[in-house]
Enzyme design. Structure first.
Site, PDB file in Angstrom:
ATOM      1  N   LYS A 143      93.400  30.178 -41.761  1.00 11.78           N
ATOM      2  CA  LYS A 143      93.619  31.617 -41.744  1.00 11.78           C
ATOM      3  C   LYS A 143      93.429  32.283 -43.089  1.00 11.78           C
ATOM      4  O   LYS A 143      93.831  31.747 -44.121  1.00 11.78           O
ATOM      5  CB  LYS A 143      95.046  31.893 -41.308  1.00 11.78           C
ATOM      6  N   GLY A 147     102.059  23.734 -50.159  1.00 14.72           N
ATOM      7  CA  GLY A 147     102.596  25.088 -50.367  1.00 14.72           C
ATOM      8  C   GLY A 147     102.835  25.387 -51.839  1.00 14.72           C
ATOM      9  O   GLY A 147     102.551  26.488 -52.317  1.00 14.72           O
ATOM     10  N   GLY A 175      97.359  20.220 -47.804  1.00 17.33           N
ATOM     11  CA  GLY A 175      97.587  18.992 -47.046  1.00 17.33           C
ATOM     12  C   GLY A 175      96.351  18.511 -46.315  1.00 17.33           C
ATOM     13  O   GLY A 175      95.994  17.329 -46.379  1.00 17.33           O
ATOM     14  N   ARG A 183     103.090   9.820 -50.987  1.00 19.02           N
ATOM     15  CA  ARG A 183     104.086  10.535 -51.803  1.00 19.02           C
ATOM     16  C   ARG A 183     105.045   9.576 -52.492  1.00 19.02           C
ATOM     17  O   ARG A 183     105.549   9.874 -53.585  1.00 19.02           O
ATOM     18  CB  ARG A 183     104.864  11.521 -50.947  1.00 19.02           C
TER      19      ARG A 183
HETATM   20  P1  ADP Z   1      95.087  22.966 -46.044  1.00 16.47           P
HETATM   21  O1  ADP Z   1      96.189  22.156 -45.390  1.00 16.47           O
HETATM   22  O2  ADP Z   1      94.074  22.097 -46.715  1.00 16.47           O
HETATM   23  O3  ADP Z   1      95.628  24.046 -46.930  1.00 16.47           O
HETATM   24  P2  ADP Z   1      94.882  24.701 -43.743  1.00 16.47           P
HETATM   25  O4  ADP Z   1      96.187  24.178 -43.239  1.00 16.47           O
HETATM   26  O5  ADP Z   1      94.828  26.098 -44.232  1.00 16.47           O
HETATM   27  O6  ADP Z   1      94.291  23.700 -44.857  1.00 16.47           O
HETATM   28  O7  ADP Z   1      93.789  24.616 -42.589  1.00 16.47           O
HETATM   29  C1  ADP Z   1      93.484  23.415 -41.940  1.00 16.47           C
HETATM   30  C2  ADP Z   1      93.211  23.667 -40.488  1.00 16.47           C
HETATM   31  O8  ADP Z   1      92.201  24.646 -40.307  1.00 16.47           O
HETATM   32  C3  ADP Z   1      92.703  22.424 -39.817  1.00 16.47           C
HETATM   33  O9  ADP Z   1      93.626  22.027 -38.821  1.00 16.47           O
HETATM   34  C4  ADP Z   1      91.372  22.826 -39.197  1.00 16.47           C
HETATM   35  O10 ADP Z   1      91.159  22.302 -37.902  1.00 16.47           O
HETATM   36  C5  ADP Z   1      91.504  24.338 -39.137  1.00 16.47           C
HETATM   37  N1  ADP Z   1      90.175  24.985 -39.115  1.00 16.47           N
HETATM   38  C6  ADP Z   1      89.211  24.918 -40.036  1.00 16.47           C
HETATM   39  N2  ADP Z   1      88.106  25.566 -39.639  1.00 16.47           N
HETATM   40  C7  ADP Z   1      88.378  26.085 -38.424  1.00 16.47           C
HETATM   41  C8  ADP Z   1      87.641  26.863 -37.484  1.00 16.47           C
HETATM   42  N3  ADP Z   1      86.382  27.246 -37.724  1.00 16.47           N
HETATM   43  N4  ADP Z   1      88.240  27.203 -36.327  1.00 16.47           N
HETATM   44  C9  ADP Z   1      89.507  26.797 -36.065  1.00 16.47           C
HETATM   45  N5  ADP Z   1      90.252  26.065 -36.899  1.00 16.47           N
HETATM   46  C10 ADP Z   1      89.709  25.716 -38.083  1.00 16.47           C
HETATM   47 MG    MG Z   2      97.431  22.558 -43.706  1.00 17.45          MG
END
Ligand code: ADP
Ligand code: MG
Length: 394
Positions: A197, A373, A350, A36
């Protein structure tokens, strides 16, 4: 509405407050990841070349309006000084005498950093008195903190109304890239959504259903969609209360002619503590004691084929628990495919960005968003207060 940019602002000989996103991870008294900080260098250098004196301001962590030495920006000033190859003055306070003296002594071409904005309660309250104290330090305002643009805080909103203001180069490039995929993507437009989620990303899926041709869903959120389709998902992470909404989205996609692709095979284990006992199975073979931790090889191949012909790709969210091998296989496979694809690619979030960087694939991505976000809210089609504050009202 048009974004005011550095071309609209005369900064020669002026003191500029440059709002940056230096919310970096710290470890052992130093900066653990300076991505960053490096992202702000083009704007800092441009302002220096134009003869401005630069007073940087940022938040770090969540000190909740009180001084907390664990969240001091002092280590960031040190790292920035190394990156710029010049001294960076650190003001031990955000406003008050220490900040005023630092600002008053600043000469054209010099750089100083204020202490954490969130040590002051007025920051998160978007307080006008706090904004006025910041404004009194300088002649104009530039905001390069895209990662904080979804927050209406004093340094991102109130301050912009008090001084001649403009977006920095990073802010401008984030808006240009995200606006392009949101409003005018070249087709076929393929979206990959993953992560933990459904509830975190539902707004993005709804928004992109309007323009996407195909949506590939993996990660934990795919489990809720599989559940919605009547599959057994064992002990997998899922949100059963979102299954109805997932069903609705699947129906809406059919109506709008958007193809949604879900995993057809998955990698399961009884627990994350026993990754060596993983098995690859078809989705209909997931057992009652199994948890889905990644997409399987057939799914990786199917998803890769969809990316082959894409002209625009947006990716947000890992395909599995990529922190724990071998469940990083799906995320790596998709990362490689996105980086190698001919289409214009944007990656946000992230964890997805971390996965791309860990794999050394960042060079293959056209735009890597620095704001988790903020990029999600942008792709949801929402107005970001920190961006609206930089627009020229006509
Ligand atoms: P980003 O930061 O890229 O937006 P998220 O924060 O929404 O992504 O999600 C990332 C998290 O989702 C990671 O910590 C990963 O371990 C978890 N994750 C991905 N697939 C699964 C799964 N099948 N079961 C449990 N956790 C998962
Ligand atoms: Mg994340």
């Amino acid at each position: 509405m048009a974004l005011k940019t550095l071309d609209d602002l005369d900064v020669r000989g002026k003191r500029v407050l440059l709002r940056v996103d230096f919310n970096v991870p710290l470890a052992e008294g130093g900066v653990a990841d300076d991505t960053r900080i490096r992202a702000a260098l083009p704007t800092i250098n441009r302002l220096r070349e134009q003869g401005a004196a630069i007073l940087l301001a940022s938040h770090l962590g969540r000190p909740k309006g009180a001084v907390d030495p664990r969240y001091s920006l002092a280590p960031v000033a040190e790292r920035l000084s190394e990156l710029l190859g010049m001294p960076v003055v650190f003001a031990s306070d955000t406003v008050g005498p220490a900040a005023q003296e630092t600002a008053a002594r600043l000469e054209p071409g010099q750089v100083a950093l204020l202490e954490n904005l969130r040590f002051q309660p007025g920051e998160e309250q978007n307080d006008s008195t706090f904004a006025e104290q910041l404004a009194a330090l300088v002649d104009c305002y530039v905001n390069d903190a895209f990662g904080a643009a979804h927050r209406a805080h004093a340094s991102t909103v109130a301050l912009a109304g008090l001084l001649p203001s403009a977006a920095g180069l990073l802010m401008e490039s984030e808006i240009t890239a995200l606006d392009k995929v949101l409003r005018a993507p070249d087709h076929p437009f393929v979206v990959i959504i993953g992560g933990a989620k459904v509830s975190d990303k539902i707004g993005v899926i709804e928004s992109l259903l309007a323009t996407a041709d195909e949506i590939l869903i993996g990660g934990g959120m795919a489990n809720t969609f599989l559940l919605a389709q009547g599959h057994q998902i064992g002990t997998s992470l899922a949100e059963p209360e979102q299954a109805e909404l997932a069903r609705e989205l699947l129906a809406r996609a059919v109506d709008q002619g958007v193809a949604i692709h879900l995993p057809s095979d998955v990698v399961v284990a009884q627990s994350l503590d026993a990754p060596e006992q993983h098995r690859t199975v078809a989705v209909r073979e997931v057992g009652a004691d199994d948890a889905i931790f990644d997409i399987g090889p057939t799914t990786i191949e199917r998803f890769n084929e969809r990316l082959d012909h894409a002209k625009t790709i947006v990716w947000n969210g890992p395909m599995g628990v990529f922190e724990t091998p071998p469940f990083d296989n799906g995320t790596r496979g998709i990362a490689k495919a996105v980086a190698g694809a001919d289409g214009y690619s944007v990656v946000g979030g992230g964890d997805s960005v971390a996965a791309i960087e860990q794999a050394g694939l960042a060079d293959g991505i056209d735009h890597i968003s620095t704001g988790g976000g903020a990029s999600l809210e942008f792709l949801e089609g929402r107005t970001l207060p920190g961006i609206a504050a930089l627009e020229e009202r006509r």
